[in-house]
Design an enzyme around this catalytic site. Structure first.
Site, short mmCIF file in Angstrom:
data_model
loop_
_atom_site.label_atom_id
_atom_site.label_comp_id
_atom_site.label_asym_id
_atom_site.label_seq_id
_atom_site.Cartn_x
_atom_site.Cartn_y
_atom_site.Cartn_z
N CYS A 70 2.64 -6.10 9.93
CA CYS A 70 2.28 -5.28 9.02
C CYS A 70 3.86 -4.72 8.48
O CYS A 70 4.66 -4.68 9.10
CB CYS A 70 1.70 -4.02 9.46
SG CYS A 70 1.61 -2.77 8.29
N CYS A 113 2.59 -6.83 1.53
CA CYS A 113 1.62 -6.43 2.37
C CYS A 113 0.79 -7.31 3.09
O CYS A 113 0.12 -8.13 2.55
CB CYS A 113 0.75 -5.46 1.63
SG CYS A 113 -0.35 -4.62 2.36
N SER A 125 0.96 -1.22 0.10
CA SER A 125 -0.03 0.07 -0.01
C SER A 125 0.84 1.10 0.01
O SER A 125 0.35 2.30 -0.28
CB SER A 125 -0.99 -0.02 1.40
OG SER A 125 -0.03 0.08 2.33
N1 DGL Z 1 2.05 -2.60 5.06
C1 DGL Z 1 0.79 -2.88 5.05
C2 DGL Z 1 0.53 -4.25 5.65
O1 DGL Z 1 1.71 -5.03 5.59
C3 DGL Z 1 -0.49 -2.15 4.68
C4 DGL Z 1 -0.75 -1.13 5.82
C5 DGL Z 1 -1.94 -0.16 5.33
O2 DGL Z 1 -1.87 0.19 4.33
O3 DGL Z 1 -2.97 -0.26 6.33
O4 DGL Z 1 -0.09 -4.77 6.09
#
Ligand code: DGL
Length: 258
Positions: free
Chosen positions: A180, A69, A7
């Site tokens: 995350c 992600c 994202s």
């Molecule tokens: N980097 C992301 C993940 O691993 C997404 C974070 C987001 O956009 O809320 O969940």
């Protein structure tokens, strides 16, 4: 060529680990920062973005795609695999297993987005271990926004991190799983807030090993990887973003010049 997307800039924490194993590959990284954060978006919205990004990465020449992600993995990877049967997708795995094995207090903390914590992948993994260990969860409220703003260590960042980490430590967690891909950028602050006795686990190195394994399976890499002597050369990464790219480029420079 390996395609990687997130994202926003968070997936760079995964790209870094893949580049460590495969320094001479070519990469294309897509940060969907015009649509970030994904954490509170619906499954249908994330699936639509994942399709559009996959089309773009394939048009750039990607032969394999890493969904760097956790939230997009939870919402869209099954759908991507069904829609692009000839392409292999590697997703994020919540690192509950190593945390459950390593904990001394019997309590592990998981920090992730709301989307990841609701996803069946996480719930299944959690179900396997919750008879043996207590699992406490918290959304890293505001963490993604900090990383996207390039604020990785300031009094404000520490205050925001403290709010989400304190409940885990209060519940006696001695291990925190970063669920995350943005959160590893805040790991020094998380460690400081949590204390030195707390172990932080980032699944990115395991995802990088899985990427190598899948590439070997499909013949994109030899079964026996030749020794890849350390290279001082900058990795060959094309950076793409749906929004502004200045913070993405700054974080990229930060992780690949240290
Ligand atoms: N980097 C992301 C993940 O691993 C997404 C974070 C987001 O956009 O809320 O969940």
């Amino acid at each position: 060529m390996i395609g990687v997307f997130d994202s926003g800039s968070g997936g760079l924490s995964v790209l870094k680990e893949i580049v460590r194993l495969l320094p001479r590959e070519e990469y294309v990284y897509f940060a969907d920062n015009a649509f970030c954060p994904y954490g509170e978006k619906t499954v249908a919205e994330i699936q639509a973005r994942a399709h559009a990004i996959t089309d773009r990465l394939l048009a750039e020449g990607a032969q394999i795609i890493v969904v760097a992600c956790n939230t997009a993995t939870a919402a869209a990877i099954a759908d991507l695999r069904a829609s692009y049967p000839d392409i292999r997708f590697i997703g994020m795995e919540p690192a509950v297993k190593p945390a459950a094995i390593g904990t001394r207090t019997g309590v592990i903390g998981v920090l992730a987005t709301a989307g990841t914590l609701k996803g069946s992948k996480y719930l299944n993994t959690k179900g396997k271990y919750e008879d043996d260990v207590k699992i406490v969860e918290h959304v890293g409220q505001g963490f993604v926004e900090l990383v996207e703003a390039g604020d990785l260590d300031s009094p404000k960042a520490e205050a925001i991190v403290r709010e989400s980490v304190k409940p885990l430590i209060g519940a006696c967690a001695d291990t925190i799983v970063l669920g995350c891909t943005h959160y590893p950028f805040l790991a020094p602050v998380i460690q400081r807030v949590a204390g030195d006795d707390v172990t932080i686990i980032d699944p990115a190195p395991a995802v990088a090993r899985q990427t190598v394994k899948v590439m070997q399976e499909v013949g994109l890499l030899p079964a026996l990887l030749p020794d890849q002597p350390e290279t001082k050369e900058a990795p060959k990464v094309k950076l793409l973003a749906s929004g502004a790219s200045d913070n993405l480029e700054r974080l990229f420079q930060m992780i690949f010049t240290h």
